[in-house]
Design a protein around this motif. Structure first.
Motif, short mmCIF file in Angstrom:
data_model
loop_
_atom_site.label_atom_id
_atom_site.label_comp_id
_atom_site.label_asym_id
_atom_site.label_seq_id
_atom_site.Cartn_x
_atom_site.Cartn_y
_atom_site.Cartn_z
N GLU A 14 0.79 -1.16 0.08
CA GLU A 14 0.09 -0.36 -0.08
C GLU A 14 0.72 1.04 0.04
O GLU A 14 1.45 1.69 0.86
N THR A 59 0.67 5.33 0.66
CA THR A 59 -0.59 7.13 0.19
C THR A 59 0.14 7.63 -0.71
O THR A 59 1.85 8.30 -0.64
N GLU A 112 -0.79 12.10 0.16
CA GLU A 112 -2.04 13.12 1.55
C GLU A 112 -1.87 14.73 0.41
O GLU A 112 -0.91 14.66 0.51
N LYS A 124 -7.10 15.19 1.72
CA LYS A 124 -7.84 13.62 0.76
C LYS A 124 -6.76 12.68 0.93
O LYS A 124 -5.19 13.54 0.67
N PHE A 130 -4.82 9.28 -0.87
CA PHE A 130 -5.10 8.75 -2.20
C PHE A 130 -3.89 7.10 -1.07
O PHE A 130 -3.12 7.36 -1.02
N LYS A 131 -4.84 6.11 -1.75
CA LYS A 131 -4.21 4.85 -1.21
C LYS A 131 -4.11 4.12 -2.36
O LYS A 131 -5.65 3.57 -2.85
N HIS A 141 -7.84 4.01 -3.59
CA HIS A 141 -8.61 4.42 -2.73
C HIS A 141 -9.18 5.76 -2.05
O HIS A 141 -7.90 5.95 -2.16
N ILE A 142 -9.38 6.68 -1.85
CA ILE A 142 -9.54 7.97 -1.94
C ILE A 142 -10.53 8.49 -1.00
O ILE A 142 -11.63 8.22 -0.34
N GLU A 143 -10.08 8.60 -0.16
CA GLU A 143 -10.44 9.13 1.42
C GLU A 143 -10.75 10.71 1.75
O GLU A 143 -9.07 11.37 1.83
N ASP A 144 -11.70 11.30 2.38
CA ASP A 144 -11.14 12.48 3.40
C ASP A 144 -10.72 12.53 4.16
O ASP A 144 -10.89 11.89 5.09
N ILE A 145 -9.79 13.67 4.26
CA ILE A 145 -8.66 13.58 5.74
C ILE A 145 -9.70 13.83 7.20
O ILE A 145 -10.68 15.31 6.25
N ASP A 146 -9.52 13.86 7.94
CA ASP A 146 -10.82 14.00 9.27
C ASP A 146 -9.60 14.26 10.09
O ASP A 146 -8.82 15.16 10.63
#
Length: 318
Positions: free
Chosen positions: A267, A269, A271, A275, A277-278, A308-313
């Protein structure tokens, strides 16, 4: 989210009400305005104040130039007024420019064209003949110089609303065309591969297995998928794990040692823009010598490489 930035250029005191109406209109559209009176222009200490106005135009996407009857302050750098220099700066930077001239001024400008050689003519709608001379210089520009007259701010906002809606529609259409272009490029690549195979078989080259593998490798589905996932605008090519690592490192990705299975998946990553990105890679696409295995498009599985894309908290615990 990035928003279009619109620079409002005009003299201030005589067109203050127009500027206020335009600022409200642009803000209601969800765009950002750049206006001196709202503190949108950061001033430094090393240059004259007007220099920072021209510098901020570089950060704008659109310039709306409003020409009235008042010439305004003379520029410290050239023979034009400051608002005229703002237009020239935007034009030189190839920004999208919209030009609006008060109706009385524009009507008088037609009279100026017929009498500009007469030094005794007095003009009613402008306080300086340089305004008419500047309009004349705009009209002879080869592009990006469409002029519209106005009586009220509503004339300007109505025109801009139609223009910007048209630009958005054109953008959507071009996005569709881009997909068609990508399909055509894919067909061209396939045709190129077939031509290479035909040439090879016709000439009966030696080392047939290696030659075919080179042809298949040059159009490997892994390269097409990583190019699409990472939105890389140029051709992607790698033949082994080391070259693959160099590619994704160049795009800013770093390996996540806390979350990968050494025997199967890795994996990586990144940032960016709030966001994360993985990028997950199935290491089985490489052989025991870390060289890229040969896959046909039928043999390739898109699960070998996934993004896979996630929003950063950003919520703080207090």
């Amino acid at each position: 989210m990035a928003k279009p930035k619109v620079f409002i250029s005009s003299t201030f005191y005589d067109l203050r009400h127009i500027r206020i109406d335009l600022e409200r209109f642009i803000r209601d559209l969800g765009y950002d305005t750049i206006m001196n009176e709202f503190g949108n222009i950061p001033y430094g200490k090393d240059e004259h104040l007007e220099h920072y106005c021209y510098k901020e135009i570089d950060n704008a996407d659109i310039l709306v130039s409003i020409i009235g009857g008042r010439y305004g302050s003379e520029s410290k750098y050239d023979k034009y007024s400051i608002s005229q220099m703002e237009f020239k700066s935007a034009y030189d930077l190839n920004k999208q420019v919209y030009i609006f001239i008060e109706k009385g001024v524009y009507n008088e400008y037609q009279f100026y064209l017929k009498n500009k050689e007469n030094p005794n003519v007095n003009y009613t709608f402008v306080d300086n003949i340089k305004i008419h001379q500047f309009i004349e210089s705009i009209e002879v520009l080869p592009n990006n110089n469409t002029i519209h007259s106005f009586e009220t701010s509503n004339d300007i906002t109505t025109f801009l609303k139609e223009q910007w809606a048209g630009l958005f529609q054109r953008f959507l259409k071009e996005q569709t065309r881009q997909k068609e272009i990508n399909i055509i490029k894919g067909i061209e690549n396939t045709a190129k591969t077939l031509n290479q195979l035909v040439t090879f078989l016709t000439e009966e080259k030696r080392g047939s297995e290696n030659a075919i593998n080179e042809i298949l490798l040059s159009n490997h589905p892994a390269m097409e998928q990583i190019k699409e996932l990472l939105k890389i605008p140029y051709r992607v090519y790698f033949t082994n794990k080391e070259e693959f690592y160099d590619l994704i490192k160049a795009r800013g990705y770093r390996i996540n040692l806390e979350n990968f299975e050494f025997d199967k998946f890795e994996e990586w990553t990144l940032e960016k823009n709030s966001k994360i990105f993985k990028l997950t890679i199935d290491t089985d696409i490489f052989n025991s010598e870390n060289k890229l295995k040969i896959f046909t498009k039928e043999e390739w599985n898109n699960d070998f490489i996934k993004l896979h894309i996630e929003d950063i908290d950003d919520d703080l615990p207090f």
